[in-house]
Design an enzyme around this catalytic site. Structure first.
Site, PDB file in Angstrom:
ATOM      1  N   GLU A 144       3.903  -5.807   7.588  1.00 52.97           N
ATOM      2  CA  GLU A 144       3.047  -4.747   8.122  1.00 52.97           C
ATOM      3  C   GLU A 144       3.223  -4.518   9.615  1.00 52.97           C
ATOM      4  OE1 GLU A 144       2.252  -6.915   5.844  1.00 52.97           O
ATOM      5  OE2 GLU A 144       0.835  -6.099   4.396  1.00 52.97           O
ATOM      6  N   ALA A 155       0.855  -1.197   0.000  1.00 52.47           N
ATOM      7  CA  ALA A 155       0.000   0.000   0.000  1.00 52.47           C
ATOM      8  C   ALA A 155       0.887   1.241   0.000  1.00 52.47           C
ATOM      9  CB  ALA A 155      -0.894  -0.014   1.235  1.00 52.47           C
ATOM     10  N   GLY A 215       0.673  -5.532   0.474  1.00 52.84           N
ATOM     11  CA  GLY A 215      -0.381  -5.721  -0.519  1.00 52.84           C
ATOM     12  C   GLY A 215       0.136  -6.304  -1.815  1.00 52.84           C
TER      13      GLY A 215
HETATM   14  N1  T1G Z   1       4.469   3.653   0.248  1.00 55.44           N
HETATM   15  C1  T1G Z   1       4.928   4.876  -0.150  1.00 55.44           C
HETATM   16  N2  T1G Z   1       6.232   5.143  -0.432  1.00 55.44           N
HETATM   17  C2  T1G Z   1       7.102   4.125  -0.291  1.00 55.44           C
HETATM   18  C3  T1G Z   1       6.703   2.822   0.118  1.00 55.44           C
HETATM   19  C4  T1G Z   1       5.321   2.608   0.385  1.00 55.44           C
HETATM   20  N3  T1G Z   1       4.858   1.411   0.743  1.00 55.44           N
HETATM   21  N4  T1G Z   1       7.813   2.043   0.162  1.00 55.44           N
HETATM   22  C5  T1G Z   1       8.844   2.826  -0.205  1.00 55.44           C
HETATM   23  N5  T1G Z   1       8.425   4.071  -0.471  1.00 55.44           N
HETATM   24  C6  T1G Z   1       9.235   5.197  -0.923  1.00 55.44           C
HETATM   25  C7  T1G Z   1      10.249   5.623   0.129  1.00 55.44           C
HETATM   26  O1  T1G Z   1       9.663   6.521   1.041  1.00 55.44           O
HETATM   27  C8  T1G Z   1      11.311   6.267  -0.737  1.00 55.44           C
HETATM   28  O2  T1G Z   1      10.821   7.540  -1.098  1.00 55.44           O
HETATM   29  C9  T1G Z   1      11.308   5.412  -1.996  1.00 55.44           C
HETATM   30  O3  T1G Z   1      10.023   4.762  -2.025  1.00 55.44           O
HETATM   31  C10 T1G Z   1      12.395   4.376  -1.995  1.00 55.44           C
HETATM   32  O4  T1G Z   1      12.244   3.646  -0.756  1.00 55.44           O
HETATM   33  C11 T1G Z   1      -2.401  -3.458   1.786  1.00 55.44           C
HETATM   34  C12 T1G Z   1      -1.750  -2.349   4.268  1.00 55.44           C
HETATM   35  C13 T1G Z   1      10.230  -1.634  -1.143  1.00 55.44           C
HETATM   36  C14 T1G Z   1      12.113  -2.750   0.079  1.00 55.44           C
HETATM   37  O5  T1G Z   1       6.179  -2.276   4.299  1.00 55.44           O
HETATM   38  O6  T1G Z   1      10.341  -1.927   2.511  1.00 55.44           O
HETATM   39  O7  T1G Z   1       0.757  -3.099   2.046  1.00 55.44           O
HETATM   40  O8  T1G Z   1      11.643   9.675  -0.126  1.00 55.44           O
HETATM   41  O9  T1G Z   1      14.580   4.008   0.087  1.00 55.44           O
HETATM   42  O10 T1G Z   1      15.840   0.743  -0.182  1.00 55.44           O
HETATM   43  O11 T1G Z   1      -2.441  -5.154   3.435  1.00 55.44           O
HETATM   44  O12 T1G Z   1      10.939   0.760   0.376  1.00 55.44           O
HETATM   45  O13 T1G Z   1      13.257   8.218  -1.366  1.00 55.44           O
HETATM   46  O14 T1G Z   1      11.436   9.363  -2.590  1.00 55.44           O
HETATM   47  O15 T1G Z   1      13.105   2.180   1.044  1.00 55.44           O
HETATM   48  O16 T1G Z   1      15.037   0.199  -2.576  1.00 55.44           O
HETATM   49  C15 T1G Z   1       3.670  -2.825   3.283  1.00 55.44           C
HETATM   50  C16 T1G Z   1       7.854  -0.714   2.510  1.00 55.44           C
HETATM   51  C17 T1G Z   1       2.846  -1.597   3.277  1.00 55.44           C
HETATM   52  C18 T1G Z   1       7.229  -2.081   2.177  1.00 55.44           C
HETATM   53  C19 T1G Z   1      12.495  -0.711  -1.321  1.00 55.44           C
HETATM   54  N6  T1G Z   1       4.882  -2.631   2.502  1.00 55.44           N
HETATM   55  N7  T1G Z   1       8.944  -0.393   1.611  1.00 55.44           N
HETATM   56  O17 T1G Z   1      13.659  -0.399  -0.562  1.00 55.44           O
HETATM   57  O18 T1G Z   1      13.989   2.016  -1.325  1.00 55.44           O
HETATM   58  S1  T1G Z   1       1.303  -1.796   4.156  1.00 55.44           S
HETATM   59  C20 T1G Z   1       6.064  -2.334   3.101  1.00 55.44           C
HETATM   60  C21 T1G Z   1      10.149  -1.018   1.729  1.00 55.44           C
HETATM   61  C22 T1G Z   1       0.404  -2.832   3.143  1.00 55.44           C
HETATM   62  C23 T1G Z   1      -1.564  -4.251   2.747  1.00 55.44           C
HETATM   63  C24 T1G Z   1      -0.854  -3.396   3.743  1.00 55.44           C
HETATM   64  C25 T1G Z   1      11.255  -0.536   0.837  1.00 55.44           C
HETATM   65  C26 T1G Z   1      11.492  -1.428  -0.381  1.00 55.44           C
HETATM   66  P1  T1G Z   1      11.849   8.784  -1.315  1.00 55.44           P
HETATM   67  P2  T1G Z   1      13.536   2.975  -0.119  1.00 55.44           P
HETATM   68  P3  T1G Z   1      14.736   0.623  -1.186  1.00 55.44           P
END
Ligand code: T1G
Length: 671
Positions: free
Chosen positions: A125, A63, A102
């Site tokens: 999450e 998400a 997601g």
């Molecule tokens: N939403 C918005 N922005 C995100 C994002 C996200 N989920 N993940 C990363 N970014 C932005 C981050 O702020 C940064 O922005 C850029 O992307 C690069 O991130 C529906 C409710 C995928 C392993 O927990 O673990 O799904 O400020 O530096 O080192 O049931 O990002 O640099 O422009 O971390 O290559 C669950 C979170 C969400 C994954 C990539 N998902 N993200 O790592 O890049 S809840 C997560 C990460 C959900 C469902 C539920 C990592 C990455 P900027 P980065 P990276």
């Protein structure tokens, strides 16, 4: 509107590609387009099968955390999953990279899944104070079994594609293109049941399941999301799918609006914003790092680079100093090896990158030189004048000073644009925070290079300005300013520490001081003509903390757990009496107000003076460098929840009694 989803066709197979940089997060527009493309493919009689894939290093990262809410704009992720799973045509997820949250939930709605060998899969999450909210807690146990699902969801364990294949989460690992591999799987995808219909993997010994869950919950310090995740994964075993899904949804909605989750999501995004590097900056290559000063900090900084595979030359003024530093490094690696954290080969590879030297000459070919000697301005000036003479052109000269004016240090060189601060936190090979201190003359490319190096060695870098104690240490002084007075007025060290722990700190200020050693602060105060009567009195008695078996607490039989010491209580009561300070019962709320309100108040001053760029940076500094509880989002995020007007009024009241700078509210509140 930009195309975030495209569909192409290969021999009747629709290849649906998600392309929403930077990580294919499921923002509203992406969800809308994805739902539309999948609906069209489902309805198209010429489409015999559907392959879903992402772009770059991400399949779908979950998400969009910037817009997550209990009532997302339609179509929700759950609606997309419902549509996808209902498609009778073969559906295959071609997992080209990170499939998280997601993103993995969507992949599990496909009948088949194939992943490239570099893919990472998880439902992390819980680390955001959430649980999977689109069926992940119900489908994952049906694919890999409840126990494995427990590790991935409650333990927020992210796994690689080989492990995913072993668990049955994916059908194959591909060494070639994920889409080609997925198309090869299309033929037998039809025969696969929906994940939601499967029950063949659900059999489990519930008592063993509950026992393992208890261990994971204890490790998670029983945070709400971890407990909710456990209950939902357990529902997958004991409840019908639809009821488990409904319960998951209800728990998700409660968590997504919780203060804890908002705080954790705030920090996740704030850390990444803080670490952003100007894309136009010319980051200089840093392949050989010199560290001057082989003390505790110099040794820790050397390890941070060695652990990241960067060649280091560690120098000291004397052979004895260098030998001491090397011994620290070797002992730390031995400990890691004995604990199984590092293999013999890994330790050897790290040490192979380490060379040593005496004086500054061996640093002459370094791309980056970090000075980590004793906190003495005259000494640092002498060193930087020497480094200016021997360092190669274009080398970056950084000081690890915790407090001193780096503009003054830079001024002794003829290369001020190449000088800045890189303030590591002890132990430097462990603590995440790195304050990159931008001097008045520091070149933007030099700052960008230091930030880039910080990320490369696994730090959370934050750019700050020059000022006494920069951001973190300056605010720490404000937080601790009332501690002695609180003890004189009747709050004993153990009571103050308990109030801090109840607030969420891993340990209180006196436990921390006993761990670090009272002699450090004592020496620092004497060098700067400052006093802390109670801490000074204990130091005069040789009570330096754990290392001497006595500090603010008593450590009997070498125990690392301190006990309240009647001698300390008597010393405090006697000092209070001689100071004419009446002792009284002090509540925890007052302890937190008189320490944490000055902390955030000083944060406002730091913002006003431009030493921190924004409040988010301060939150990142305090949660990564000082142990401020992440579930409160950092001091400034927490202050917003308390209310700045309440903080100002309370400080005003305390300041009326004792007109001290740290109790005087900042004139203007933050915009
Ligand atoms: N939403 C918005 N922005 C995100 C994002 C996200 N989920 N993940 C990363 N970014 C932005 C981050 O702020 C940064 O922005 C850029 O992307 C690069 O991130 C529906 C409710 C995928 C392993 O927990 O673990 O799904 O400020 O530096 O080192 O049931 O990002 O640099 O422009 O971390 O290559 C669950 C979170 C969400 C994954 C990539 N998902 N993200 O790592 O890049 S809840 C997560 C990460 C959900 C469902 C539920 C990592 C990455 P900027 P980065 P990276």
């Amino acid at each position: 509107m930009k195309d975030l989803v495209t569909t192409s066709f290969r021999h009747g197979v629709a290849v649906v590609v998600v392309n929403n940089p930077p990580v294919n997060a499921l923002g509203t527009e992406l969800r809308r387009q994805l739902h539309a493309h999948l609906s069209a493919c489902a309805a198209d009689p010429d489409v015999s099968a559907i392959v879903l894939t992402g772009t770059g290093r991400n399949f779908i990262a979950g998400a969009d955390l910037a817009e997550l809410s209990a009532q997302p704009a339609l179509p929700s992720v759950a609606l997309i999953i419902e549509l996808l799973e209902a498609i009778e045509k073969p559906t295959v997820a071609a997992i080209n990279g990170n499939a998280l949250g997601g993103g993995l939930e969507i992949a599990m709605a496909c009948r088949r899944r194939v992943a490239v060998d570099s893919a990472r899969l998880g439902l992390p999450e819980v680390r955001l104070g959430l649980i999977p909210g689109a069926g992940g807690t119900q489908r994952l146990p049906r694919l890999i079994g409840p126990l494995a699902a427990l590790e991935m969801i409650v333990g927020h364990q992210i796994i690689g594609s080989d492990a995913a294949a072993r668990l049955g989460l994916i059908d194959a690992v591909c060494l070639d293109d994920a889409v080609d591999a997925a198309i090869r799987l299309v033929s037998d995808a039809t025969s696969q049941p929906k994940a939601s219909d499967r029950t063949d993997r659900l059999a489990t010994d519930l008592s063993a399941f509950d026992d393992r869950a208890a261990e994971l919950l204890k490790a998670a310090r029983h945070n709400r999301a971890a407990n909710a995740a456990y209950l939902s994964v357990r529902d997958a075993v004991t409840e019908p799918f639809d009821r488990g899904l409904a319960q998951e949804r209800q728990r998700f909605v409660e968590l997504v609006d919780s203060a804890e989750s908002r705080a954790l999501r705030h920090l996740f995004l704030a850390e990444r914003r803080a670490a952003r590097i100007d894309p136009t900056a010319l980051v200089r290559p840093v392949n050989f790092v010199g560290i001057l000063g082989a003390g505790t900090m110099g040794g820790g900084i050397a390890m941070a680079f060695l652990n990241a595979g960067v060649a280091v030359v560690l120098c000291d003024a004397t052979e004895e100093g260098l030998a001491r530093g090397l011994a620290i490094i070797r002992r730390n690696y031995e400990t890691s090896r004995n604990r199984g954290g590092l293999s013999d080969q890994q330790v050897a590879a790290r040490l192979a990158l380490l060379s040593t030297g005496i004086g500054t000459e061996p640093l002459s070919e370094c791309d980056l030189i970090i000075e980590a000697v004793y906190e003495d301005m005259a000494l640092k000036k002498r060193i930087f004048a020497e480094l200016d003479r021997i360092a190669k052109p274009g080398a970056i000269l950084a000081t690890n000073t915790s407090w001193l004016d780096i503009n003054e240090i830079a001024a002794v060189t003829q290369r001020q644009p190449d000088v800045l601060g890189m303030h590591f936190f002890s132990p430097a090979n462990v603590m995440k925070l790195l304050e990159v201190v931008r001097c008045a003359a520091s070149d933007s490319d030099v700052v960008a290079t230091a930030m880039s190096v910080g990320k490369r060695i696994g730090k959370t870098p934050v750019t700050v300005g020059v000022g006494y104690g920069f951001v973190g240490n300056r605010m720490l002084q404000a937080r601790n300013a009332e501690l002695e007075q609180l003890m004189l007025e009747g709050a004993m060290p153990e009571q103050i520490d308990a109030a801090f722990r109840d607030f969420g700190w891993p340990m209180g200020p006196f436990q921390m001081t006993d761990l670090a050693g009272l002699d450090i602060g004592w020496r620092n105060r004497k060098a700067h003509g400052k006093v802390a009567p109670i801490a000074d009195a204990l130091s005069e008695l040789g009570r330096f903390g754990q290392k001497t078996g006595k500090g603010f607490y008593l450590y009997e039989g070498g125990s690392r757990t301190g006990k309240p010491d009647p001698e300390v209580t008597a010393l405090i009561v006697d000092m209070a009496s001689r100071a004419g300070t009446a002792q009284r019962q002090i509540e925890a709320e007052e302890i937190i107000e008189r320490t944490h309100y000055p902390l955030v108040n000083e944060g406002l001053r730091v913002l006003e003076e431009g030493i921190a760029r924004n409040a988010d940076d301060i939150d990142v500094i305090w949660t990564n460098g000082y142990g401020f509880p992440a579930i409160k989002g950092g001091p400034m995020h927490w202050a917003e929840s308390v209310g700045w007007s309440r903080i100002a009024a309370t400080l005003q009241a305390y300041s009326a009694v004792r007109p001290l700078i740290h109790l005087t509210p900042v004139r203007k509140l933050p915009v």
